[in-house]
Design a protein around this motif. Structure first.
Motif, PDB file in Angstrom:
ATOM      1  N   ARG A  96       0.824  -1.478   0.305  1.00 45.69           N
ATOM      2  CA  ARG A  96      -0.053  -0.045   0.415  1.00 45.69           C
ATOM      3  C   ARG A  96       0.670   1.420  -0.040  1.00 45.69           C
ATOM      4  NH1 ARG A  96      -1.874   3.098   3.879  1.00 45.69           N
ATOM      5  NH2 ARG A  96      -0.977   1.342   5.295  1.00 45.69           N
ATOM      6  N   SER A  99       6.019  -0.798  -1.897  1.00 42.26           N
ATOM      7  CA  SER A  99       6.411  -2.317  -2.507  1.00 42.26           C
ATOM      8  C   SER A  99       7.543  -2.583  -3.562  1.00 42.26           C
ATOM      9  CB  SER A  99       5.152  -2.193  -3.598  1.00 42.26           C
ATOM     10  OG  SER A  99       4.450  -3.282  -3.752  1.00 42.26           O
ATOM     11  N   ARG A 127      -7.059  -3.839   0.530  1.00 45.16           N
ATOM     12  CA  ARG A 127      -8.612  -2.887   0.213  1.00 45.16           C
ATOM     13  C   ARG A 127      -9.858  -3.666   0.518  1.00 45.16           C
ATOM     14  NH1 ARG A 127      -6.165   0.154  -4.904  1.00 45.16           N
ATOM     15  NH2 ARG A 127      -5.195   1.234  -3.491  1.00 45.16           N
ATOM     16  N   ARG A 137      -9.624  -6.402 -11.901  1.00 45.72           N
ATOM     17  CA  ARG A 137      -8.280  -5.218 -11.111  1.00 45.72           C
ATOM     18  C   ARG A 137      -7.051  -5.857 -12.002  1.00 45.72           C
ATOM     19  NH1 ARG A 137      -5.613  -1.226 -12.402  1.00 45.72           N
ATOM     20  NH2 ARG A 137      -4.166  -0.619 -11.681  1.00 45.72           N
ATOM     21  N   LEU A 141      -4.038  -5.437 -14.543  1.00 43.34           N
ATOM     22  CA  LEU A 141      -2.701  -4.709 -14.386  1.00 43.34           C
ATOM     23  C   LEU A 141      -1.450  -6.103 -14.878  1.00 43.34           C
ATOM     24  CD1 LEU A 141      -2.764  -5.227 -10.598  1.00 43.34           C
ATOM     25  CD2 LEU A 141      -1.729  -2.997 -12.113  1.00 43.34           C
ATOM     26  N   LEU A 175       2.621  -3.210  -8.592  1.00 46.40           N
ATOM     27  CA  LEU A 175       1.995  -1.841  -9.006  1.00 46.40           C
ATOM     28  C   LEU A 175       0.224  -2.192  -8.461  1.00 46.40           C
ATOM     29  CD1 LEU A 175       2.987  -1.160 -11.973  1.00 46.40           C
ATOM     30  CD2 LEU A 175       4.133   0.111 -10.438  1.00 46.40           C
ATOM     31  N   LEU A 177      -1.419  -1.885  -5.469  1.00 48.13           N
ATOM     32  CA  LEU A 177      -1.861  -0.874  -4.499  1.00 48.13           C
ATOM     33  C   LEU A 177      -1.747   0.113  -5.241  1.00 48.13           C
ATOM     34  CD1 LEU A 177      -2.198  -3.097  -1.398  1.00 48.13           C
ATOM     35  CD2 LEU A 177      -3.543  -2.611  -3.196  1.00 48.13           C
ATOM     36  N   GLU A 178      -1.192   0.681  -5.990  1.00 43.27           N
ATOM     37  CA  GLU A 178      -0.875   1.961  -6.271  1.00 43.27           C
ATOM     38  C   GLU A 178       0.049   2.625  -5.430  1.00 43.27           C
ATOM     39  OE1 GLU A 178      -4.046   4.080  -7.301  1.00 43.27           O
ATOM     40  OE2 GLU A 178      -4.593   2.633  -9.572  1.00 43.27           O
ATOM     41  N   LYS A 180       2.679   4.458  -2.763  1.00 42.77           N
ATOM     42  CA  LYS A 180       3.596   5.877  -3.408  1.00 42.77           C
ATOM     43  C   LYS A 180       5.695   5.546  -3.388  1.00 42.77           C
ATOM     44  CE  LYS A 180       1.161   8.915  -0.695  1.00 42.77           C
ATOM     45  NZ  LYS A 180       0.804   9.927   1.014  1.00 42.77           N
ATOM     46  N   LEU A 182       8.165   2.870  -5.240  1.00 41.07           N
ATOM     47  CA  LEU A 182       8.202   1.500  -5.719  1.00 41.07           C
ATOM     48  C   LEU A 182       9.786   1.130  -5.928  1.00 41.07           C
ATOM     49  CD1 LEU A 182       6.780  -1.126  -7.479  1.00 41.07           C
ATOM     50  CD2 LEU A 182       7.442   0.609  -9.021  1.00 41.07           C
TER      51      LEU A 182
END
Length: 188
Positions: A96, A99, A127, A137, A141, A175, A177-178, A180, A182
């Motif tokens: 979250r 990652s 989530r 989803r 991806l 990617l 959980l998008e 902040k 990576l």
């Protein structure tokens, strides 16, 4: 009249990081006084020879070092101090907030689950996403990372994908959980 933008907020701040490993009764240093900062939208490359502590630093950022590691200093990810966090809190931040794309996808992906299940499970656990939405989803991806026939590949096991496709599946999972931050360990 000029307006000044506020300074960017760091996504990652590493300050005086020291990592040692206890092996056969001796502490061996792996990282010595590492300090750096990364703001949102920036890319940072840590380069060095084999054994210089690049992967160790990356794994410390995620709280993924083995029990024989000693970490001193500070690692702050999006305002949260990682050093000293309990395992449960670390798990809630992984994926979250930050990652990682591991060096070897064949060992990072679980061989008994399909790649789609592994991507969807991460979204479902973080989530509370419904299974059908998580699968949809996961397919999106896999398409985003250009895996051929994502509607079919979502049901494949890691050994059924080529090495490059496994790497892409792992990128899709990172990617999901998008995050902040990576972290790509040995990117290709």
């Amino acid at each position: 009249m000029s307006t000044q933008l506020p300074p960017p907020t760091p996504v990652l701040t590493v300050d005086r990081l020291n990592i040692d490993f206890w092996v056969d009764g001796t502490w061996y240093p792996a990282v010595i006084d590492a300090s750096f900062q990364l703001n949102g939208g920036e890319v940072l490359a840590i380069v060095g020879e084999s054994g210089s502590g690049k992967s160790t630093t990356a794994m410390a950022t995620m709280g993924l070092l083995p029990k024989n590691a000693s970490v001193r200093g500070s690692i702050v990810v999006d305002g949260t101090e990682v050093v000293g966090l309990d395992a449960r809190t670390l798990r809630s931040l992984r994926g979250r907030l930050a990652s990682v794309i591991f060096q070897e996808p064949m060992t990072a992906l679980n061989p008994v689950y399909t790649v789609g299940f592994q991507i969807a499970e991460m979204m479902r656990s973080h989530r509370a996403m419904a299974p059908k939405m998580a699968r949809k989803r996961a397919i999106e991806l896999l398409e985003m990372v250009e895996i051929p026939e994502p509607e079919i590949s979502v049901d494949k096991y890691p050994h059924q994908l080529s090495g490059g496709q496994r790497q892409r599946a792992m990128i899709a999972q990172a990617l999901a959980l998008e995050p902040k931050l990576l972290i790509a360990d040995e990117p290709t």
